[in-house]
Scaffold this motif. Sequence first.
Motif, PDB file in Angstrom:
ATOM      1  N   MET A 160       0.832  -1.208   0.000  1.00 21.18           N
ATOM      2  CA  MET A 160       0.000   0.000   0.000  1.00 21.18           C
ATOM      3  C   MET A 160       0.866   1.258   0.000  1.00 21.18           C
ATOM      4  O   MET A 160       1.461   1.621   1.010  1.00 21.18           O
ATOM      5  N   MET A 161       0.918   1.878  -1.185  1.00 19.25           N
ATOM      6  CA  MET A 161       1.666   3.121  -1.361  1.00 19.25           C
ATOM      7  C   MET A 161       0.820   4.057  -2.216  1.00 19.25           C
ATOM      8  O   MET A 161       0.026   3.588  -3.036  1.00 19.25           O
ATOM      9  N   PRO A 162       0.995   5.365  -2.052  1.00 15.47           N
ATOM     10  CA  PRO A 162       0.265   6.292  -2.915  1.00 15.47           C
ATOM     11  C   PRO A 162       0.744   6.170  -4.365  1.00 15.47           C
ATOM     12  O   PRO A 162       1.877   5.770  -4.624  1.00 15.47           O
ATOM     13  N   GLY A 163      -0.132   6.500  -5.297  1.00 13.75           N
ATOM     14  CA  GLY A 163       0.224   6.372  -6.709  1.00 13.75           C
ATOM     15  C   GLY A 163       0.208   4.903  -7.086  1.00 13.75           C
ATOM     16  O   GLY A 163      -0.743   4.185  -6.804  1.00 13.75           O
ATOM     17  N   THR A 164       1.264   4.444  -7.695  1.00 13.95           N
ATOM     18  CA  THR A 164       1.384   3.035  -8.064  1.00 13.95           C
ATOM     19  C   THR A 164       1.653   2.221  -6.807  1.00 13.95           C
ATOM     20  O   THR A 164       2.626   2.469  -6.104  1.00 13.95           O
ATOM     21  N   ASP A 165       0.778   1.258  -6.515  1.00 14.79           N
ATOM     22  CA  ASP A 165       0.996   0.436  -5.327  1.00 14.79           C
ATOM     23  C   ASP A 165       1.949  -0.721  -5.648  1.00 14.79           C
ATOM     24  O   ASP A 165       2.324  -0.941  -6.792  1.00 14.79           O
ATOM     25  N   SER A 194      -1.658  -5.254   5.792  1.00 16.04           N
ATOM     26  CA  SER A 194      -2.960  -5.854   5.491  1.00 16.04           C
ATOM     27  C   SER A 194      -2.808  -7.234   4.853  1.00 16.04           C
ATOM     28  O   SER A 194      -2.151  -7.363   3.815  1.00 16.04           O
ATOM     29  N   PRO A 195      -3.430  -8.251   5.427  1.00 15.64           N
ATOM     30  CA  PRO A 195      -3.366  -9.582   4.811  1.00 15.64           C
ATOM     31  C   PRO A 195      -4.279  -9.702   3.587  1.00 15.64           C
ATOM     32  O   PRO A 195      -4.265 -10.695   2.887  1.00 15.64           O
ATOM     33  N   GLY A 196      -5.042  -8.662   3.274  1.00 19.75           N
ATOM     34  CA  GLY A 196      -6.040  -8.701   2.215  1.00 19.75           C
ATOM     35  C   GLY A 196      -5.511  -8.905   0.805  1.00 19.75           C
ATOM     36  O   GLY A 196      -6.269  -9.257  -0.086  1.00 19.75           O
ATOM     37  N   SER A 252      -1.147 -11.897  -4.470  1.00 22.08           N
ATOM     38  CA  SER A 252       0.303 -12.033  -4.640  1.00 22.08           C
ATOM     39  C   SER A 252       0.680 -13.299  -5.419  1.00 22.08           C
ATOM     40  O   SER A 252       1.736 -13.357  -6.028  1.00 22.08           O
ATOM     41  N   TYR A 253      -0.210 -14.294  -5.413  1.00 24.44           N
ATOM     42  CA  TYR A 253       0.058 -15.505  -6.189  1.00 24.44           C
ATOM     43  C   TYR A 253       0.083 -15.223  -7.691  1.00 24.44           C
ATOM     44  O   TYR A 253       0.782 -15.896  -8.440  1.00 24.44           O
ATOM     45  N   SER A 254      -0.658 -14.240  -8.144  1.00 28.47           N
ATOM     46  CA  SER A 254      -0.737 -13.954  -9.578  1.00 28.47           C
ATOM     47  C   SER A 254       0.584 -13.447 -10.150  1.00 28.47           C
ATOM     48  O   SER A 254       0.787 -13.488 -11.359  1.00 28.47           O
ATOM     49  N   VAL A 255       1.483 -12.968  -9.299  1.00 29.30           N
ATOM     50  CA  VAL A 255       2.795 -12.513  -9.757  1.00 29.30           C
ATOM     51  C   VAL A 255       3.914 -13.417  -9.234  1.00 29.30           C
ATOM     52  O   VAL A 255       5.079 -13.039  -9.235  1.00 29.30           O
ATOM     53  N   GLN A 256       3.547 -14.603  -8.785  1.00 25.75           N
ATOM     54  CA  GLN A 256       4.494 -15.601  -8.280  1.00 25.75           C
ATOM     55  C   GLN A 256       5.405 -15.036  -7.185  1.00 25.75           C
ATOM     56  O   GLN A 256       6.633 -15.156  -7.248  1.00 25.75           O
ATOM     57  N   ALA A 257       4.792 -14.433  -6.180  1.00 22.29           N
ATOM     58  CA  ALA A 257       5.564 -13.873  -5.066  1.00 22.29           C
ATOM     59  C   ALA A 257       6.211 -14.988  -4.252  1.00 22.29           C
ATOM     60  O   ALA A 257       5.619 -16.041  -4.041  1.00 22.29           O
ATOM     61  N   LEU A 258       7.423 -14.747  -3.814  1.00 19.01           N
ATOM     62  CA  LEU A 258       8.152 -15.690  -2.972  1.00 19.01           C
ATOM     63  C   LEU A 258       7.561 -15.712  -1.567  1.00 19.01           C
ATOM     64  O   LEU A 258       7.420 -16.760  -0.950  1.00 19.01           O
ATOM     65  N   GLU A 259       7.172 -14.535  -1.061  1.00 19.56           N
ATOM     66  CA  GLU A 259       6.689 -14.444   0.315  1.00 19.56           C
ATOM     67  C   GLU A 259       5.788 -13.218   0.459  1.00 19.56           C
ATOM     68  O   GLU A 259       5.870 -12.272  -0.320  1.00 19.56           O
ATOM     69  N   TYR A 260       4.936 -13.283   1.462  1.00 26.49           N
ATOM     70  CA  TYR A 260       4.028 -12.193   1.792  1.00 26.49           C
ATOM     71  C   TYR A 260       4.148 -11.989   3.294  1.00 26.49           C
ATOM     72  O   TYR A 260       3.676 -12.817   4.062  1.00 26.49           O
ATOM     73  N   LEU A 261       4.813 -10.922   3.700  1.00 24.57           N
ATOM     74  CA  LEU A 261       5.095 -10.695   5.114  1.00 24.57           C
ATOM     75  C   LEU A 261       4.293  -9.526   5.659  1.00 24.57           C
ATOM     76  O   LEU A 261       4.200  -8.469   5.029  1.00 24.57           O
ATOM     77  N   LEU A 262       3.726  -9.734   6.839  1.00 24.24           N
ATOM     78  CA  LEU A 262       2.973  -8.677   7.492  1.00 24.24           C
ATOM     79  C   LEU A 262       3.899  -7.790   8.318  1.00 24.24           C
ATOM     80  O   LEU A 262       4.872  -8.263   8.908  1.00 24.24           O
ATOM     81  N   LYS A 263       3.581  -6.498   8.333  1.00 23.00           N
ATOM     82  CA  LYS A 263       4.342  -5.536   9.131  1.00 23.00           C
ATOM     83  C   LYS A 263       3.799  -5.513  10.551  1.00 23.00           C
ATOM     84  O   LYS A 263       2.603  -5.697  10.747  1.00 23.00           O
ATOM     85  N   PRO A 264       4.607  -5.285  11.553  1.00 21.70           N
ATOM     86  CA  PRO A 264       6.046  -5.105  11.430  1.00 21.70           C
ATOM     87  C   PRO A 264       6.699  -6.415  11.006  1.00 21.70           C
ATOM     88  O   PRO A 264       6.315  -7.497  11.453  1.00 21.70           O
ATOM     89  N   VAL A 265       7.670  -6.304  10.124  1.00 16.20           N
ATOM     90  CA  VAL A 265       8.307  -7.479   9.532  1.00 16.20           C
ATOM     91  C   VAL A 265       9.067  -8.256  10.601  1.00 16.20           C
ATOM     92  O   VAL A 265       9.887  -7.696  11.323  1.00 16.20           O
TER      93      VAL A 265
END
Length: 163
Positions: free
Chosen positions: A59-64, A87-89, A94-107
């Motif tokens: 989640m970032m302004p502009g291009t996320d 956000s875990p939402g 993230s699977y659609s771009v073959q992400a290695l990992e999805y980590l929640l903050k604080p990391v």
Amino acid sequence: MYIAVCDDQSDELEALLALLRAWQTGRRASVRIRAFRSAGELLDAARKERFTLYLLDVMMPGTDGMAAAREIRGFDSAADLVFLTSSPGFAYESYSVQALEYLLKPVDEGRLAAALDWDWQRRQDRKKRPVLRVGGRTVPLDEIAYLETAGRKTAVHTREERI
């Protein structure tokens, strides 16, 4: 290993950079790290440089981060992606771009280290793969789909090209 880190929040970016430096020191890994405050800035650099790993805030302004990952996948299918978010939402997406990992903050340092270790080890293992030298190029054997022979000439076919 060349890591691009993108987070629009300065304090979170600094905390992540500290975790990366600690991992690098602990593993004595040869790693370059480049930090970005926006996805646009990251994408401009990524089109010119080849990062091996992207750590992206979602989640970032502009291009996320998710849109940036889709764009990265358009020109780089080999790099690994790790998403960082509060956000875990977006995990399913993230699977659609073959992400290695999805980590929640604080990391969590341990989870980040595990992802970095896996990526680092996989890259080290790839360096040890048997290869075939063809026309001045090196092609890993596990990327060869088939060989085509016509007379005394042999063409090497990978999933992506004919050499």
